[in-house]
Structures are given as C-alpha cells and as structure tokens.
Design an enzyme around this catalytic site. Sequence first.
Site, short mmCIF file in Angstrom:
data_model
loop_
_atom_site.label_atom_id
_atom_site.label_comp_id
_atom_site.label_asym_id
_atom_site.label_seq_id
_atom_site.Cartn_x
_atom_site.Cartn_y
_atom_site.Cartn_z
N ASP A 92 0.85 -1.10 0.05
CA ASP A 92 0.05 -0.05 0.11
C ASP A 92 0.83 1.30 -0.03
O ASP A 92 1.68 1.45 0.97
CB ASP A 92 -0.90 -0.20 1.39
CG ASP A 92 -1.82 1.11 1.26
OD1 ASP A 92 -1.94 1.76 0.28
OD2 ASP A 92 -2.49 1.37 2.50
N ASP B 170 -3.22 2.18 -5.86
CA ASP B 170 -1.96 2.13 -4.79
C ASP B 170 -1.82 1.07 -4.00
O ASP B 170 -1.22 0.77 -2.99
CB ASP B 170 -1.71 3.51 -4.14
CG ASP B 170 -2.78 3.66 -3.05
OD1 ASP B 170 -3.96 3.19 -3.27
OD2 ASP B 170 -2.25 3.76 -2.04
N GLU B 171 -3.01 -0.06 -4.32
CA GLU B 171 -3.16 -1.16 -3.14
C GLU B 171 -2.76 -2.49 -3.87
O GLU B 171 -3.64 -2.61 -4.86
CB GLU B 171 -4.14 -1.04 -2.39
CG GLU B 171 -3.85 -0.68 -1.04
CD GLU B 171 -5.26 -0.56 -0.23
OE1 GLU B 171 -5.86 -1.60 0.20
OE2 GLU B 171 -6.05 0.57 -0.13
MG LIG Z 1 -2.52 3.74 0.08
#
Ligand SMILES: [Mg+2]
Length: 365
Positions: A8, A103-104
């Site tokens: 993350d 983003d993960e």
């Molecule tokens: Mg994040």
Amino acid sequence: MRKIIHCDCDCFYAAVEMRDQPALRGKPLAVGGRAETRGVIATCNYEARALGVHSAMSTARALRLCPQLILLPPDFRRYREASQQILTIYRDYTPLVEPLSLDEAYLDVSGVDRCQGSATLMAEEIRARIRAEVRITASAGIAPNKFLAKVASDWNKPDGQFVIRPPEVETFVAALPVGKIFGVGKVTAARLQKQGVHTCGDLRAWDLNRLTHEFGRFGATLYQLCRGMDERSVRPDRIRKSLSVETTYAHDLPDLAACHAELPALIAEFRRRFANLSAPRAVHNAVVKIKFADFTQTTAECVSVTPDEAVWRALLDDAYARQGKAVRLLGVGVRFAEAEAGPRETHRGGEQLDLFDAEGIILQR
Ligand SMILES: [Mg+2]
C-alpha cells in the site's frame, strides 16, 4: 501455508505530487475537489493529517481546519503511470497480483524462491524498488492470509512493514480491536463494545448462531476473521462487478428528507472510490440500497451510464416508498457494463469477504 503480501503506497496521490514538485514537501498538501463544487479530499500528506485533515472529508471542512492547506486537483494520468510502474515491479516477483486500487495490491508469494523464499525480504526489496524507480514510498504487510496482510500493512505506516508469522497469528488476532476487521464500521464497533466486546479475542466467545443472529450473513465471516482465518485466494483476474458505498447510521434516519440530506456525502465518497479504481470502467446501472430500522432491505436500480445526484435521488425515492419507515443504512453505487455480458464469477466459501474494505464501507461486487 500461504505467504501473502499487501502493499500500500503512502498517501499515494499526494506522494506523486510532492515527487513532481519538491517545493510542496513539508507543507500540508491535499489532492481533491474544490470546496465550491462540494468536493472531498481524496488523499492528503502526513503534514495535513497532523492538522486533522483526512481523506473523504469535505474540502470545505478541511480548509476550515487548515486554512494554509495546499489543495491540488487530481491528475490521474500521472497516478496511473506510477501505478503501472509499481504493478510491473510486483509482477517481477509473482504473477499472482490482485490490484485493489491504483496504489494497493495483494501478492501471493507462496513458493516464490526469490530472496531465499523470504516474503519479508521480498517486501523489503519491493519497497526499495518502488522508492528507487517510482520515487515514492510504500508500506507492506506480510501474513498467511489477505485479512492479516492488510491489517499488517497499516501497522508500521508510512514507509514501514510488519510481518505476522503463522505462530504469531493466534496472539496477534486475540488482541486486535474488532474495529480493525473490515466490515466492522464505527457503528458496529460501538454496538459490540456496549456488549463488552473490544477485541477479536472477546468476539470468539460468541458462537456462530449468535453471530449469525446479530449480523446475518456477515456473522459467518466474523466467526472466521476473529480467529484470524481467511481463505480468500489472491485473484489476478478478479473483475469487479460493481462498486458501492454504504453507511450505517448511529441514529436511524427518520424520514425521506433525512435520507436526501445524507445523499451528497455518500455520492462524494462513491466518486472518490470510483476515481481510485485500478482500471477505468464503464458504468451500466445506478443502484441505491436501503436497510430499514427493522432490518428489511431493498435495492432500486436503473440503467444509467453517467449517474448523477438526480438519478440516485429518484432511486432513493422509489426504494424508500416501498416501506416508508426509519432507515438504518443507505448505500449508493453502480454496476459495471462488462459484468453484464461477462462470464459469471464462481462464488467460493469466504469470497463474500471481498465485499468489505478496511474502513467498513461495503464495496459490493
Ligand atoms: Mg495507500
């Protein structure tokens, strides 16, 4: 025994902005919609967080809290570019990469022999490469399943990682506050606390019958999660069928007008999550869900490729009219076009866990 990494990035959009404009570093910075258009904060850096700003907050409120806040509009072209670079790094380690958003992602590195087979070392190497090649930082959680890997990635954030080894699962989960379970939002956590349940360990005293009685289908999921069990596989091919945001209210909404008043906040949060999808998707239907105070539930939907507030409001009116009672939960969302024609997904045990994200907002598929 599986080895799952949850990666993350730290304040992703804001991190990309600070990378591209170093003068922004060290100042409170947020990316989001303008206050005049009832925008919300999508992401903010740690300087802004220290001043009370957080994502999903209305921009107007963020600016009242922090008048010196620098607000930038999102630039998804650059975020998607960084996201692609990061995915390429992940795929150097395993083909089993399941992106959750820009983003993960989850990575299943079971049986991968890089870094002497150590998932901890792989996570360190991946984070070092993101820092060197993308010039932003990421945090990671390493654990035997998705649920624990996701909890772990938050443990040493930002720019850190945390590992939960199989022999540590039991002790770690026993002490974990119930609010850390995805799907357990503030209202549910407060309800549990009133009954003396603070940690996952406390929740284990409730048998499956009681959990199902209290939580419906989610009860069976809770039974597993509070024991640190989560059999969901990492699915690189997973295609989300729908996206929605719902809120359970601490006090029931008494009438339709009260429901209308909550709609803009739900839609703003929906739009924030929609923008953060790992790949852009075409919308087919708009959906509204209502759970009434007596726990009966209804949904209304219509074809709409670009739903706006008026569309969701009309659906809300329809759904509300079916019972006309106080409302405990409202949700708004969409179904995606491809899901209509695509092959049906098979539902295995525990798969419904994917319905929930870490903040207790239900993301339906
Ligand atoms: Mg994040």
